[in-house]
Design a protein around this motif. Structure first.
Motif, short mmCIF file in Angstrom:
data_model
loop_
_atom_site.label_atom_id
_atom_site.label_comp_id
_atom_site.label_asym_id
_atom_site.label_seq_id
_atom_site.Cartn_x
_atom_site.Cartn_y
_atom_site.Cartn_z
N ASN A 40 -44.17 17.08 -3.53
CA ASN A 40 -43.31 17.82 -4.22
C ASN A 40 -43.53 17.56 -5.81
N GLY A 41 -44.77 16.97 -6.09
CA GLY A 41 -45.13 16.72 -7.23
C GLY A 41 -44.48 15.40 -8.06
N LEU A 42 -43.68 14.78 -7.52
CA LEU A 42 -42.94 13.62 -7.79
C LEU A 42 -43.47 12.44 -7.53
N PRO A 43 -43.28 11.25 -7.96
CA PRO A 43 -43.91 10.01 -7.44
C PRO A 43 -43.38 9.75 -5.88
N GLN A 44 -44.40 9.36 -5.10
CA GLN A 44 -43.80 9.25 -3.77
C GLN A 44 -42.92 7.85 -3.76
N PRO A 45 -41.96 7.89 -2.97
CA PRO A 45 -41.07 6.69 -3.17
C PRO A 45 -41.57 5.41 -2.09
N LEU A 46 -41.32 4.42 -2.73
CA LEU A 46 -41.74 3.33 -1.75
C LEU A 46 -40.65 2.89 -0.77
N PHE A 47 -39.52 3.35 -1.17
CA PHE A 47 -38.46 3.40 -0.04
C PHE A 47 -37.33 4.13 -0.47
N ASP A 48 -36.55 4.30 0.95
CA ASP A 48 -35.73 5.47 0.96
C ASP A 48 -34.57 5.32 -0.16
N PHE A 49 -34.06 6.18 -0.60
CA PHE A 49 -33.23 6.00 -1.90
C PHE A 49 -31.76 5.67 -1.33
N LYS A 50 -31.56 5.98 -0.08
CA LYS A 50 -30.13 5.64 0.51
C LYS A 50 -30.10 4.19 1.35
N THR A 51 -31.16 4.16 2.07
CA THR A 51 -31.08 2.96 3.00
C THR A 51 -31.76 1.77 2.61
N GLY A 52 -33.01 2.18 1.79
CA GLY A 52 -33.73 0.96 1.22
C GLY A 52 -35.12 0.60 2.07
N GLU A 53 -35.04 1.17 3.14
CA GLU A 53 -36.41 1.27 4.01
C GLU A 53 -37.54 1.43 3.28
N ILE A 54 -38.55 0.55 3.56
CA ILE A 54 -39.75 0.44 2.90
C ILE A 54 -40.99 1.40 3.80
#
Length: 507
Positions: free
Chosen positions: A394-408
């Motif tokens: 999507n052109g954004l930085p790929q998340p290290l962890f889920d923004f809701k759960t915190g799962e890495i």
């Protein structure tokens, strides 16, 4: 049957009690006519409610008190009044909405972000004046967005100069003009017509700090009395800018920010040193900074070992991602909860008392991100992602962890390794070690409020075991001291002076 009636009575009583403690707030937001020619109809609206009268509500953050609400809007006509009430769906740091605001005294303010910078309080955005209300019953409040956040400005002083240029490398990468800015503090005997040449210190601020931080030094009589005395070393300081499209670019190359490292080494440094009568050899070029600036100064010394002759890194961001504060990103499963299922703190006081958790910090950044997630917040975790993460589809930085759960996501964690400074040193020691002898100085408090001392400790442990060469890095832990407590620009300049004296004695 009596039990059913009793339950109903309790429910009704509880509901009445809740209603007595809360009130509904209907906000009307208007745009002042004086701004209509500068107004961009697409943006993100922030509404701040704070009980603190020490600062404007728009400066509320995870480090202060206050509640933040945010929502993206499109095609906002300046003739249209937004009515914000309980029907609007907002991202919020509060566990209540406009329909059930706890009764009390509040300061309310709105900010309209439209300049493509993730930080709400950046230049070019609009805001309303703060309004103080006593919310003791349902209320209708109108906020008029009438003010413009000004561009940062340098103090006027004969020893301070502004430097800027359009980066060819970054302009090509971003496909739009990219202006790089810096401030230069000159020695008191500086004369541009003289043949005298000076050593240079490249100073990197804490996360997101602008080049205008030189203002604080120049406006400090104690520092300036020293700086203009015979005791002060004759060194040029260049204050780099922590401003980028996705937050602080950390002055290094990354998939999301672009070639900031190349722009520094190939463009900014040659241009600055040509203009300001600097000594050209890299042996007279140094790095210094604290917090994020501490990490950047160390990273630049390691990534470009022959371009600089010493870094003075104070309280650096995590230099070992096995200690990303209290999270091991390679082995842990979650950044919110540890293995004992306790919330992981992000900040403490020096006595160990937690101040807020990583989960609370991420919830705050989720509100600030235009994508409704922390990766576009422009704050600390968002900034780390812009630097360390690969670019997602999507052109954004790929998340290290889920923004809701915190799962890495372990696949992303592996991608972060290239910026893990301990891993980098381990993998390259045979070639790197000789190039950084005498060039590494790190100091941190052993009670760093963000747990950054843990990563510095493992970094020190590795260097203490090195051979061929045996590392001579100086890494100091200050007892019962916190984040950046030991840093000062005066101290750094004297350390550079001592380093230069050592080099002179060798010649």
């Amino acid at each position: 049957m009596k039990n059913i009636f009793l339950v109903l009575i309790l429910i009704i009583a509880t509901d009445i009690t809740a209603q007595n403690k809360t009130a509904e707030l209907n906000l009307k937001i208007t745009i002042d006519k004086t701004l209509e020619h500068q107004f961009n109809s697409n943006g993100r609206l922030f509404v701040y409610l704070s009980e603190n009268d020490e600062f404007e509500p728009r400066f509320s953050s995870i480090y202060t008190s206050g509640n933040i609400f945010a929502k993206n809007f499109q095609n906002w006509n300046t003739n249209t009044t937004f009515v914000l009430n309980s029907e609007n769906k907002w991202k919020s740091t509060a566990d209540w909405g406009f329909k059930n605001v706890p009764k009390g005294n509040y300061f309310i303010q709105a900010v309209w972000t439209q300049n493509n910078n993730p930080k709400p309080n950046s230049s070019g955005n609009f805001y309303s004046k703060s309004v103080n209300i006593s919310l003791d019953s349902n209320k209708d409040i109108t906020l008029s967005i009438s003010e413009v956040i000004p561009k940062p400005s340098l103090v006027e002083h004969e020893l301070v100069e502004f430097f800027s240029y359009e980066s060819e490398l970054l302009t090509q990468w971003w496909k739009k003009p990219m202006i790089i800015k810096a401030a230069v503090l000159l020695p008191p005997d500086y004369d541009e017509k003289s043949d005298k040449r000076y050593p240079v210190c490249y100073n990197i601020g804490g996360y997101g700090e602008r080049y205008t931080r030189v203002n604080d030094l120049v406006e400090d009589p104690q520092f300036m009395n020293w700086w203009t005395s015979d005791e002060a070393p004759q060194i040029i300081t260049v204050f780099l800018d922590g401003h980028g499209p996705l937050g602080d670019p950390y002055q290094i190359n990354s998939e999301n920010n672009g070639p900031y490292g190349d722009a520094l080494i190939k463009e900014l440094i040659p241009a600055v040193e040509q203009k300001f009568n600097a000594l050209k050899p890299s042996k007279t070029r140094f790095l210094a900074g604290c917090s994020s600036g501490g990490w950047v100064s160390l990273a630049l010394q390691l990534f470009y070992p022959e371009q600089f002759n010493g870094c003075f890194s104070y309280s650096p961001d995590p230099v070992d991602f096995r200690h990303m504060q209290l999270v091991n990103i390679y082995k842990d499963k979650n950044v919110f909860y540890n293995q004992a299922d306790y919330l992981i703190p992000s900040m403490r006081d020096i006595y160990g008392n937690p101040q807020f958790s990583i989960q609370e910090e991420i919830n705050s950044e989720n509100v600030q991100g235009i994508s409704n997630t922390y990766v576009t917040s422009g704050e600390q975790w968002g900034g780390w992602h812009a630097v360390f993460s690969p670019k997602a589809e999507n052109g954004l930085p790929q998340p290290l962890f889920d923004f809701k759960t915190g799962e890495i996501d372990q696949n992303v964690a592996e991608q972060w390794r290239k910026y893990d400074l301990l891993d980098f040193v381990k993998a390259n020691w045979i070639e790197l070690g000789p190039k950084i002898q005498g060039k590494i100085y790190i100091q941190t408090g052993n009670r760093d409020e963000f747990y950054l001392n843990n990563a510095v400790w493992t970094f020190k442990q590795f260097l203490s075991r090195t051979l061929s060469p045996k590392s001579d890095a100086k890494i100091v832990f200050s007892s019962m001291k916190g984040h950046c407590w030991e840093y000062s620009h005066k101290k750094v300049l004297m350390q550079i002076q001592n380093r230069l004296a050592t080099l002179d004695n060798k010649n």
